[in-house]
Every structure is written in structure tokens, then in C-alpha cells.
Design an enzyme around this catalytic site. Structure first.
Site, PDB file in Angstrom:
ATOM      1  N   ASP A  10      35.170  25.086  94.644  1.00 33.73           N
ATOM      2  CA  ASP A  10      34.531  25.725  93.494  1.00 33.73           C
ATOM      3  C   ASP A  10      34.675  24.772  92.316  1.00 33.73           C
ATOM      4  O   ASP A  10      35.498  23.845  92.359  1.00 33.73           O
ATOM      5  CB  ASP A  10      35.218  27.070  93.196  1.00 33.73           C
ATOM      6  CG  ASP A  10      34.602  27.804  92.012  1.00 33.73           C
ATOM      7  OD1 ASP A  10      33.369  27.769  91.881  1.00 33.73           O
ATOM      8  OD2 ASP A  10      35.336  28.404  91.213  1.00 33.73           O
ATOM      9  N   SER A  11      33.920  25.008  91.265  1.00 27.53           N
ATOM     10  CA  SER A  11      34.066  24.180  90.069  1.00 27.53           C
ATOM     11  C   SER A  11      35.387  24.478  89.367  1.00 27.53           C
ATOM     12  O   SER A  11      35.816  23.723  88.509  1.00 27.53           O
ATOM     13  CB  SER A  11      32.897  24.418  89.109  1.00 27.53           C
ATOM     14  OG  SER A  11      32.850  25.782  88.737  1.00 27.53           O
ATOM     15  N   CYS A  73      30.871  28.610  94.764  1.00 22.12           N
ATOM     16  CA  CYS A  73      30.411  28.368  93.393  1.00 22.12           C
ATOM     17  C   CYS A  73      28.926  28.661  93.372  1.00 22.12           C
ATOM     18  O   CYS A  73      28.182  28.097  94.194  1.00 22.12           O
ATOM     19  CB  CYS A  73      30.684  26.914  93.015  1.00 22.12           C
ATOM     20  SG  CYS A  73      29.879  26.367  91.502  1.00 22.12           S
ATOM     21  N   GLU A 152      39.214  35.318  82.512  1.00 23.93           N
ATOM     22  CA  GLU A 152      40.226  34.257  82.444  1.00 23.93           C
ATOM     23  C   GLU A 152      41.294  34.567  81.391  1.00 23.93           C
ATOM     24  O   GLU A 152      42.398  34.021  81.446  1.00 23.93           O
ATOM     25  CB  GLU A 152      39.552  32.905  82.187  1.00 23.93           C
ATOM     26  CG  GLU A 152      38.672  32.484  83.351  1.00 23.93           C
ATOM     27  CD  GLU A 152      38.445  30.992  83.454  1.00 23.93           C
ATOM     28  OE1 GLU A 152      38.900  30.250  82.573  1.00 23.93           O
ATOM     29  OE2 GLU A 152      37.811  30.566  84.444  1.00 23.93           O
ATOM     30  N   CYS A 184      28.491  35.979  90.330  1.00 21.08           N
ATOM     31  CA  CYS A 184      29.409  34.954  89.824  1.00 21.08           C
ATOM     32  C   CYS A 184      30.758  35.263  90.446  1.00 21.08           C
ATOM     33  O   CYS A 184      31.141  36.437  90.525  1.00 21.08           O
ATOM     34  CB  CYS A 184      29.494  35.018  88.298  1.00 21.08           C
ATOM     35  SG  CYS A 184      30.841  34.018  87.609  1.00 21.08           S
ATOM     36  N   HIS A 186      33.662  35.037  89.403  1.00 23.02           N
ATOM     37  CA  HIS A 186      34.631  35.714  88.530  1.00 23.02           C
ATOM     38  C   HIS A 186      34.440  37.235  88.524  1.00 23.02           C
ATOM     39  O   HIS A 186      35.386  37.983  88.294  1.00 23.02           O
ATOM     40  CB  HIS A 186      34.484  35.232  87.080  1.00 23.02           C
ATOM     41  CG  HIS A 186      35.107  33.911  86.784  1.00 23.02           C
ATOM     42  ND1 HIS A 186      34.593  32.733  87.268  1.00 23.02           N
ATOM     43  CD2 HIS A 186      36.194  33.568  86.036  1.00 23.02           C
ATOM     44  CE1 HIS A 186      35.329  31.720  86.827  1.00 23.02           C
ATOM     45  NE2 HIS A 186      36.310  32.200  86.073  1.00 23.02           N
TER      46      HIS A 186
END
Length: 276
Positions: A10-11, A73, A152, A184, A186
Site C-alpha cells: 500500500d502507499s 491501495c 489517522e 478507500c 482507511h
């Protein structure tokens, strides 16, 4: 191939939701995870740059004795999958978009909602993938750029996050979506508060879970499922900021991460090329 590892890149940190779903589905498998934290975010980069970074990441993972590459990603899945399959043809390569699109078509009867970062939504990748499976699908898309920083920050259950979810997603509910793709990596961290805001009539489609299911199917079909359990430890690599990765990663996984190793992917890849 059975006792080789599953390679995931993933990035950055978001792909840990895919790692977590894979470990729930395939607890006996060893995983090697690479977060390209030095070069994130991918979403603001050109398609060619994303493809170049993705090839570097895949080459690094191949030094770790893996049997499948999972591109956890959305930006890389939008742009790099065809090139990776062409370049590394002897190993399966799977992104997060196709499994999510498949599940959306399977579950939706009315209108499909898709949320993601601005870059993913602008790429149109989910709409293309959904329409490949159902040409007349009705799709509503919405970018939700504030979700990533809220996750985050560890604010999944903060009152501010609930207000942001309402602001972004109530218009989709009003437009009659009956399924919502969390486009996404996240976003699965926000599944609980999103479900609270939207209610139980809207099915949340977690690309991490659908990707884990697809990995299981591929390994089972090839008879590559791991035959021995125990005696190994999952490996976590980053290209920068190991302490931040560990701190936020533990929020994602709801457990401790024992060790995070910093690597220079470009140097390792270059050395490997020169030694062949």
C-alpha cells in the site's frame, strides 16, 4: 508454493485493513506487508508515477518469497494492475477495486453508492469496474477527503467524525443508494459510525473483506493454501516513518505490532536487477 507468504503493498497505512481481513479469513497464512510511506500519497501522483512505484513495491515483495501480490491501495489498483500482471505474469496480482465492484453488483438492487478519496473518485475506476459487470448500474459517487485524517488521528468514534459522516453521506442516503462501497482502505475503520448514520437498510461493502475472500478463492483453486501453521512471524516494512506506522497501525489492527523495519525499496530493487 503452499508455504510461501502473501505479499501486500500500500502507499502507507490504510492497507492494514486488507491485511487484517486477510488474517481473519486466512489465519494460518504468513503475510509480508510493505507500506511505501516515503512516497505517499499516491492519489496526487500521475498514473505513470503510480505504476512505477507499484512495480518497485512488487519487485521488493518478490524478494520475500511470496506466492501472490495484493495491491491494497485504491490508487495503485486504479492504474497499475494491468502493468503488474503483464510484468509479473507467473504470480497472481489482485487489487481492491474488482472485488469491491463485484460485491456491489451482487448486493445492490437499486442504486450503488461509492465513496473514496478525491483521486480514486476522479479516476472513475469503481464506476468502470461496476459497469463491466452490470452495464446499466445506477451509481452515485462522493469523495470524502476528511475521512483519512480523522482515521489517522484515531478519531473514529469522535463526535466531529459523526458530523463529517452526516455531511458527506446523508445526500447519498437521500438519493436512494441501497449499498455503499467503502472505496478507500482507511474507511473500514469508520464502518461502525457510518452504519449508525446511514441505518441498516444500506449495505456497507468493505473492499478489504471482499479482497480477502478473493485471495482465499485464488489460493484454494491453485491448491496453494498453507499446509503448516506456526513457526513464522508476519513481516512489516515501510520506506519511512516506522514509529508513526506502528502507532497508527495499532489503531487499525487493535493490537500491538511487534516490529516495523525501514527499507530502501529502490536500492534493494536495483541491487536485485544488477545481480541477475
Amino acid at each position: 508454493m503452499n508455504n510461501k507468504a502473501i505479499g501486500i503493498f500500500d502507499s502507507g497505512i490504510g492497507g492494514l485493513t486488507v491485511y487484517k481481513a486477510l488474517k481473519e479469513k486466512l489465519p494460518d497464512e504468513k503475510a509480508v506487508y510493505l507500506g511505501d510511506t516515503a512516497r505517499l500519497p499516491y492519489g496526487t501522483k500521475s498514473a505513470e508515477t503510480i505504476i512505477h512505484f507499484s512495480e518497485d513495491n512488487a519487485r521488493f515483495l518478490l524478494t520475500k518469497d511470496i506466492k501472490i501480490i495484493v495491491v491494497a491501495c485504491n490508487s495503485a489498483s486504479s492504474h497499475a494492475i494491468p502493468r503488474l500482471r503483464e510484468t509479473f505474469g507467473d504470480i497472481p496480482v489482485l487489487g481492491v477495486i474488482e472485488p469491491g465492484a463485484e460485491a456491489a453488483v451482487e448486493y445492490s438492487r437499486e442504486k450503488i453508492g461509492v465513496i473514496g478519496t478525491t483521486a480514486t473518485i476522479m479516476s472513475g475506476a469503481y464506476e468502470r469496474a461496476i459497469r463491466e459487470k452490470k452495464r446499466d448500474a445506477r451509481i452515485v459517487v462522493k469523495d470524502c477527503p476528511l475521512f483519512v485524517p480523522l482515521v489517522e488521528e484515531g478519531w473514529a468514534n469522535h463526535r466531529v467524525t459523526k458530523l463529517v459522516i452526516e455531511e458527506y453521506l446523508m445526500p447519498l442516503k437521500d438519493q436512494g443508494v441501497d449499498s455503499l462501497v467503502l472505496g478507500c482502505t482507511h474507511y473500514p475503520v469508520l464502518k461502525g459510525p457510518i452504519a449508525e448514520v446511514l441505518g441498516e437498510d444500506i449495505r456497507l461493502i468493505d473492499s478489504a473483506e471482499t479482497t480477502a475472500q478473493k485471495v482465499y478463492s485464488i489460493l484454494k483453486e491453485k491448491d496453494w493454501l498453507r499446509r503448516s501453521n506456526g513457526g513464522w512471524e508476519d513481516e512489516f516494512y515501510v520506506t519511512d516513518f516506522p514509529d508513526r506506522f506502528k502507532k497508527v497501525g495499532e489503531i487499525f489492527l487493535e493490537r500491538k505490532i511487534q516490529r516495523v523495519t525501514t527499507v530502501d525499496v529502490c536500492t534493494i530493487v536495483e541491487k536485485r536487477k544488477n545481480s541477475h
